[in-house]
Structure formats: structure tokens, C-alpha cells
Design a protein around this motif. Structure first.
Motif, PDB file in Angstrom:
ATOM      1  N   ALA A  83       0.803  -1.209  -0.037  1.00 14.09           N
ATOM      2  CA  ALA A  83      -0.331   0.071  -0.302  1.00 14.09           C
ATOM      3  C   ALA A  83       0.833   1.250  -0.244  1.00 14.09           C
ATOM      4  O   ALA A  83       0.360   2.520  -0.715  1.00 14.09           O
ATOM      5  N   ARG A  84       1.850   1.180   1.122  1.00 10.62           N
ATOM      6  CA  ARG A  84       2.899   2.415   0.263  1.00 10.62           C
ATOM      7  C   ARG A  84       3.657   2.647  -0.686  1.00 10.62           C
ATOM      8  O   ARG A  84       3.451   3.601  -0.851  1.00 10.62           O
ATOM      9  N   HIS A  85       4.328   1.324  -1.363  1.00 12.64           N
ATOM     10  CA  HIS A  85       4.965   1.620  -2.345  1.00 12.64           C
ATOM     11  C   HIS A  85       3.767   2.292  -3.220  1.00 12.64           C
ATOM     12  O   HIS A  85       4.387   3.344  -4.553  1.00 12.64           O
ATOM     13  N   THR A 110       3.104   5.919  -3.569  1.00  9.75           N
ATOM     14  CA  THR A 110       4.052   6.467  -4.438  1.00  9.75           C
ATOM     15  C   THR A 110       4.059   6.561  -5.196  1.00  9.75           C
ATOM     16  O   THR A 110       4.404   7.828  -6.105  1.00  9.75           O
ATOM     17  N   VAL A 111       3.843   5.093  -6.499  1.00  9.68           N
ATOM     18  CA  VAL A 111       3.774   5.494  -7.916  1.00  9.68           C
ATOM     19  C   VAL A 111       2.526   5.540  -8.208  1.00  9.68           C
ATOM     20  O   VAL A 111       2.341   5.911  -9.526  1.00  9.68           O
ATOM     21  N   GLY A 112       1.215   5.631  -7.470  1.00  7.97           N
ATOM     22  CA  GLY A 112       0.219   6.122  -8.388  1.00  7.97           C
ATOM     23  C   GLY A 112      -0.466   4.834  -8.687  1.00  7.97           C
ATOM     24  O   GLY A 112      -1.411   5.610  -9.667  1.00  7.97           O
ATOM     25  N   ARG A 113      -0.555   3.917  -8.448  1.00  5.77           N
ATOM     26  CA  ARG A 113      -1.349   2.534  -9.348  1.00  5.77           C
ATOM     27  C   ARG A 113      -1.232   1.339  -8.262  1.00  5.77           C
ATOM     28  O   ARG A 113      -0.272   1.166  -7.292  1.00  5.77           O
ATOM     29  N   GLN A 114      -2.579   0.983  -8.012  1.00  4.80           N
ATOM     30  CA  GLN A 114      -3.098   0.042  -7.236  1.00  4.80           C
ATOM     31  C   GLN A 114      -3.205  -1.324  -7.452  1.00  4.80           C
ATOM     32  O   GLN A 114      -3.022  -1.723  -8.869  1.00  4.80           O
ATOM     33  N   PRO A 115      -2.573  -2.095  -6.811  1.00  9.42           N
ATOM     34  CA  PRO A 115      -2.942  -3.505  -7.019  1.00  9.42           C
ATOM     35  C   PRO A 115      -4.147  -4.293  -7.455  1.00  9.42           C
ATOM     36  O   PRO A 115      -5.101  -3.272  -6.940  1.00  9.42           O
ATOM     37  N   ARG A 116      -4.495  -5.645  -7.950  1.00  3.63           N
ATOM     38  CA  ARG A 116      -6.118  -5.511  -8.042  1.00  3.63           C
ATOM     39  C   ARG A 116      -6.221  -6.969  -7.515  1.00  3.63           C
ATOM     40  O   ARG A 116      -6.996  -6.909  -7.383  1.00  3.63           O
ATOM     41  N   ALA A 117      -4.914  -7.340  -7.056  1.00  4.58           N
ATOM     42  CA  ALA A 117      -5.120  -8.532  -6.426  1.00  4.58           C
ATOM     43  C   ALA A 117      -3.863  -8.847  -5.153  1.00  4.58           C
ATOM     44  O   ALA A 117      -3.115  -8.470  -6.178  1.00  4.58           O
ATOM     45  N   GLU A 120       8.576  -5.672  -6.522  1.00  3.19           N
ATOM     46  CA  GLU A 120       7.097  -6.167  -7.327  1.00  3.19           C
ATOM     47  C   GLU A 120       5.832  -5.093  -7.833  1.00  3.19           C
ATOM     48  O   GLU A 120       5.498  -4.844  -8.677  1.00  3.19           O
ATOM     49  N   VAL A 121       6.077  -4.111  -6.640  1.00  7.26           N
ATOM     50  CA  VAL A 121       4.957  -2.411  -7.347  1.00  7.26           C
ATOM     51  C   VAL A 121       5.588  -1.758  -7.904  1.00  7.26           C
ATOM     52  O   VAL A 121       4.903  -1.880  -9.106  1.00  7.26           O
ATOM     53  N   ALA A 122       7.614  -1.589  -8.722  1.00  8.34           N
ATOM     54  CA  ALA A 122       7.682  -0.381  -9.459  1.00  8.34           C
ATOM     55  C   ALA A 122       7.718  -2.014 -10.719  1.00  8.34           C
ATOM     56  O   ALA A 122       7.186  -1.008 -12.145  1.00  8.34           O
ATOM     57  N   HIS A 123       7.511  -2.885 -10.897  1.00  7.38           N
ATOM     58  CA  HIS A 123       6.606  -4.197 -11.795  1.00  7.38           C
ATOM     59  C   HIS A 123       5.564  -3.121 -12.253  1.00  7.38           C
ATOM     60  O   HIS A 123       5.027  -3.294 -13.770  1.00  7.38           O
ATOM     61  N   PHE A 124       4.802  -2.387 -11.634  1.00  4.00           N
ATOM     62  CA  PHE A 124       3.232  -1.281 -12.161  1.00  4.00           C
ATOM     63  C   PHE A 124       3.898  -0.501 -13.071  1.00  4.00           C
ATOM     64  O   PHE A 124       2.891  -0.195 -13.843  1.00  4.00           O
ATOM     65  N   VAL A 125       5.470   0.096 -13.404  1.00  7.95           N
ATOM     66  CA  VAL A 125       5.793   1.041 -14.130  1.00  7.95           C
ATOM     67  C   VAL A 125       6.728   0.584 -15.267  1.00  7.95           C
ATOM     68  O   VAL A 125       6.183   0.674 -16.561  1.00  7.95           O
ATOM     69  N   HIS A 126       6.770  -0.409 -14.951  1.00 11.43           N
ATOM     70  CA  HIS A 126       7.731  -1.055 -15.479  1.00 11.43           C
ATOM     71  C   HIS A 126       8.145  -2.703 -15.446  1.00 11.43           C
ATOM     72  O   HIS A 126       8.304  -3.430 -14.770  1.00 11.43           O
TER      73      HIS A 126
END
Length: 200
Positions: free
Chosen positions: A100-102, A105-112, A152-158
Motif C-alpha cells: 500500500a505504501r509503495h 508512491t507510484v500512483g497505481r493500486q494492485p488488482r489483487a 513487485e510494485v515497481a513492475h506496475f510501472v516497468h
């Protein structure tokens, strides 16, 4: 090995690295059985285990200047499973907070977010931002768990491991390099742990 690799090249590679391979094979630990009075890795430290037959739920007790104690109820034969379930619940709580914290920061939320017992990888991210993590990461230091969530959250962007990906990963998690080194040197030991009860 790639299909067209010459047999001689493969044999030379095996010969060069055989001492390393032999040392890794001999390092395999005898499974540690979960038992009253035993201990277990937890958040980079040690979790002491106490069998309490009369206790209905598994509960964590923190004593001043001492390792935390996990009181495990029920039959001793089920201690292994109950310790594993406790660790999975703690991993979910810690990972949800870090993700949730990361993600903010990137402005994108996980689906699951799924918590599993995977032995081939610590985490994964799909193109539609579905995350999966090994619960065993909760046994590592909190900084390593934080790195895994950031990775893993960085993969939301790349959705790759490009230079841009690693730059974002280091922005989200300044201790990326130390955490990667820790997982490479210590991670296999956590993946090898078997949750066997002393009485079962």
C-alpha cells in the motif's frame, strides 16, 4: 542450457563449478521439527515456540528484552501447521502495508494480492497488477520484505528489469542492494524450511 551449446562447453562449466555445487548440496539442512521450546526465524530474529494445549488460538506474546514467544494451542502434532498458518497471516499483514505504501508512491493500486508457499520465486507481478508473494519472506528481516514489496510494485510501472525499473526500485527502497544480497545468501535456507511437528 541452450540447445546448441556444445557438450564440451557444458562439461567445462560443470567442472569449473563442481566445488560450489557440492558445497550447496552438503549445506542442505536436516529439517527442523517444530516443537515446544524450539525456535523459528521471524522478521529477521528468532521466534520462540511454546506449546499450550489449553489455548484455543495461536497468539504472539512479546516480552521485554526477549525474543517474542508464539503460544500454539491444540495437539502437538499440529504445531507445524499452526506455526506455518501464523507466519502466513503475519506475512499478509506486513506485505499489505508495504505494498500500500509503495503503490501510493507510484500512483497505481494492485488488482489483487495472493500469499502462497512458492519455492521457486519470492514474488511476482502480472501485467494487470496482480501480485503474489511467498509467505516465507516474513522470516527475513523487515527491510528485505520491504524490498520485495517495492520490487513487485515497481513492475506496475516497468514490466521488465530495465535500468529504469531498477532506478524506480531504488527510489522506493533505498536498501535495495543490501536486501538483494541478503536474499541471495540467505533466501535458500528459508525456502528449505519444512514445517514438521515433533509429534507428527
Amino acid at each position: 542450457m541452450p540447445r546448441r551449446t556444445a557438450r564440451r562447453t557444458v562439461l567445462e562449466f560443470v567442472e569449473r563449478h563442481k566445488s560450489w555445487a557440492a558445497s550447496r548440496l552438503t549445506e542442505r539442512q536436516t529439517p527442523v521439527r517444530i516443537a515446544d521450546g524450539g525456535s523459528h526465524p521471524f522478521r529477521g530474529g528468532t521466534l520462540r515456540l511454546a506449546h499450550r494445549p489449553a489455548v484455543r488460538t495461536t497468539r504472539l506474546r512479546q516480552e521485554a528484552n526477549s525474543d517474542p514467544v508464539l503460544e500454539v494451542g491444540g495437539e502437538v502434532a499440529f504445531m507445524g501447521r499452526r506455526v506455518r498458518d501464523f507466519l502466513a497471516r503475519q506475512a499478509r499483514a506486513d506485505l499489505l502495508e508495504a505494498v500500500a505504501r509503495h503503490a501510493q508512491t507510484v500512483g497505481r493500486q494492485p488488482r489483487a494480492i495472493a500469499i502462497k508457499d512458492t519455492v521457486s520465486r519470492w514474488g511476482s507481478c502480472t501485467a494487470d497488477r496482480r501480485l503474489s508473494f511467498s509467505f516465507r519472506i516474513v522470516m527475513a528481516p523487515p527491510s528485505v520484505l520491504d524490498y520485495l514489496a517495492a520490487h513487485e510494485v515497481a513492475h506496475f510501472v516497468h514490466m521488465n528489469h530495465s535500468a529504469e525499473f531498477w532506478a524506480l526500485c531504488r527510489t522506493l527502497c533505498p536498501h535495495t542492494e543490501e536486501s538483494r544480497r541478503w536474499l541471495k545468501s540467505e533466501g535458500a535456507n528459508l525456502q528449505a524450511i519444512e514445517f514438521l511437528s515433533a509429534g507428527g
